[in-house]
Design an enzyme around this catalytic site. Structure first.
Site, mmCIF file in Angstrom:
data_model
loop_
_atom_site.group_PDB
_atom_site.id
_atom_site.type_symbol
_atom_site.label_atom_id
_atom_site.label_comp_id
_atom_site.label_asym_id
_atom_site.label_seq_id
_atom_site.Cartn_x
_atom_site.Cartn_y
_atom_site.Cartn_z
ATOM 1 N N ASN A 51 0.861 -1.183 0.000
ATOM 2 C CA ASN A 51 0.000 0.000 0.000
ATOM 3 C C ASN A 51 0.900 1.237 0.000
ATOM 4 O OD1 ASN A 51 -1.800 2.038 0.549
ATOM 5 N ND2 ASN A 51 -2.387 1.295 2.586
ATOM 6 N N TRP A 52 0.980 1.877 -1.175
ATOM 7 C CA TRP A 52 1.916 3.015 -1.310
ATOM 8 C C TRP A 52 1.363 4.288 -0.666
ATOM 9 C CZ3 TRP A 52 3.710 2.543 -7.180
ATOM 10 C CH2 TRP A 52 4.344 1.306 -7.361
ATOM 11 N N LYS A 53 0.108 4.270 -0.263
ATOM 12 C CA LYS A 53 -0.547 5.439 0.352
ATOM 13 C C LYS A 53 -0.344 6.683 -0.521
ATOM 14 C CE LYS A 53 -0.264 3.177 4.761
ATOM 15 N NZ LYS A 53 -0.215 3.275 6.212
ATOM 16 N N HIS B 206 -9.673 0.816 4.822
ATOM 17 C CA HIS B 206 -8.372 0.959 5.490
ATOM 18 C C HIS B 206 -8.546 1.869 6.706
ATOM 19 C CE1 HIS B 206 -4.302 2.312 6.317
ATOM 20 N NE2 HIS B 206 -3.907 1.186 5.756
ATOM 21 N N GLU C 31 -6.969 4.301 7.810
ATOM 22 C CA GLU C 31 -6.837 5.747 7.567
ATOM 23 C C GLU C 31 -8.111 6.316 6.945
ATOM 24 O OE1 GLU C 31 -3.077 5.378 5.559
ATOM 25 O OE2 GLU C 31 -2.202 4.823 7.488
ATOM 26 N N GLU D 24 -5.414 -5.296 10.475
ATOM 27 C CA GLU D 24 -4.426 -4.248 10.700
ATOM 28 C C GLU D 24 -4.749 -3.517 11.998
ATOM 29 O OE1 GLU D 24 -2.416 -2.951 6.821
ATOM 30 O OE2 GLU D 24 -4.274 -1.842 6.947
ATOM 31 N N GLY E 12 2.165 2.132 10.755
ATOM 32 C CA GLY E 12 3.086 3.264 10.618
ATOM 33 C C GLY E 12 3.783 3.653 11.909
ATOM 34 N N SER F 132 3.337 -2.236 10.327
ATOM 35 C CA SER F 132 4.781 -2.247 10.562
ATOM 36 C C SER F 132 5.451 -3.564 10.180
ATOM 37 C CB SER F 132 5.088 -1.873 12.023
ATOM 38 O OG SER F 132 4.639 -0.557 12.281
ATOM 39 N N GLY G 299 2.833 -1.222 4.296
ATOM 40 C CA GLY G 299 2.794 0.200 3.965
ATOM 41 C C GLY G 299 4.198 0.703 3.671
ATOM 42 N N GLY G 300 4.803 1.362 4.660
ATOM 43 C CA GLY G 300 6.110 2.009 4.496
ATOM 44 C C GLY G 300 7.151 1.166 3.771
HETATM 45 P P1 PGA Z 1 2.745 0.225 7.665
HETATM 46 O O1 PGA Z 1 1.276 0.400 7.024
HETATM 47 O O2 PGA Z 1 3.322 -1.046 7.102
HETATM 48 O O3 PGA Z 1 3.495 1.449 7.239
HETATM 49 O O4 PGA Z 1 2.558 0.123 9.135
HETATM 50 C C1 PGA Z 1 0.421 -0.706 6.810
HETATM 51 C C2 PGA Z 1 -0.870 -0.248 6.174
HETATM 52 O O5 PGA Z 1 -1.357 0.833 6.516
HETATM 53 O O6 PGA Z 1 -1.457 -0.935 5.308
#
Ligand code: PGA
Length: 255
Positions: free
Chosen positions: A9-11, A96, A98, A170, A176, A215, A236-237
């Site tokens: 997930n590149w956000k 998600h 967010e 998640e 994050g 994470s 994510g990251g």
């Molecule tokens: P993260 O994000 O790996 O940066 O914690 C995961 C996600 O939001 O899908």
């Protein structure tokens, strides 16, 4: 049949240049050593076509980070399922954390989007998870049950609601933050999710892929993937670095 998946997930990250080099890294990585799991990337909407072209022929699937619950019409700023399909998407993230917590997406909206994706042939990856407050108040299973139950209620009597869908567990406190759930914590919740799907009458509960997200890095992925109910990760990251993403994928063995 549960599918092994590693998804990125590149956000809201990237520029045309960085997207080009990330895609090159992925293509090189897949060509050098094809992972045993399916790979999916979720770029920002505006880069979907660029990524589709850059990944053409490589074994990397494309997905979108969000979608409208409506077919088409006067919905300024929204993107429909058909638009995503025309841009090469096979998957879409639904709910998600967010979207839920930063943009106030309600359970009702999440459910409408899931239903829309399912009915129109885009594989939904339904994200569920508890906040730190909810975990500390011992409400993790109640919160997850409500998130899953509401989807079933939107499709009453359908015992195959989750067939072909993917669930991503998640925990909000792990996203994050660098503070991943331990493999044991994640496994316990994944087992509960599977149990819950059976209880709410999903006939193929054991065949739904359940991913862990929060994470995930190349140094904790292997232990997470060793757990019997963890079928992969939503990253994510660490998915913004092609080498690290491919290292994570290489830990997700097919058996
Ligand atoms: P993260 O994000 O790996 O940066 O914690 C995961 C996600 O939001 O899908």
């Amino acid at each position: 049949m549960r599918k092994k998946i590693v998804a990125g997930n590149w956000k809201m990250h990237g520029s045309p240049e960085s997207v080009t080099s990330l895609c090159e890294g992925l293509v090189n990585g897949v060509n050098a050593s094809a992972p045993e799991c399916a790979l999916i990337v979720f770029p920002p909407f505006v880069y979907l076509s660029q990524v589709q072209a850059a990944l053409a022929g490589a074994q990397v699937h494309l997905g979108a980070q969000n979608v409208s619950q409506f077919d088409e019409g006067a919905y300024t700023g929204e993107i429909s399922i058909n638009m995503l399909k025309a841009s090469g998407c096979e998957y879409v993230l639904i709910g998600h954390s967010e979207r839920r917590h930063v943009f106030g997406e309600t359970l009702e909206t999440v459910v409408a989007k899931f239903k829309q994706a399912k009915q129109m042939g885009l594989t939904p990856i339904l994200c569920v998870g508890e906040t730190l407050e909810e975990r500390e108040a011992d409400k993790t299973s109640t919160v997850l049950a409500a998130q899953l139950q509401s989807v079933c209620e939107a499709l009453p009597g359908d015992t195959t609601v989750f067939d072909g869908a993917v669930i991503a567990y998640e925990p909000v406190w792990a996203i994050g933050t660098g503070k991943s759930a331990t493999p044991e914590q994640a496994q316990a919740v994944h087992a509960q999710i599977r149990q819950f799907l059976t209880e709410i009458g999903q006939i193929n509960a054991n065949s739904v892929s359940v991913l862990y997200g929060g994470s995930v890095k190349s140094d904790n992925a292997a232990q997470l993937f060793e757990q019997p109910d963890i079928d992969g990760a939503l990253v994510g990251g660490a998915s913004l670095d092609a080498d690290q993403f491919m290292r994570i994928a290489s830990c997700n063995k097919s058996s």
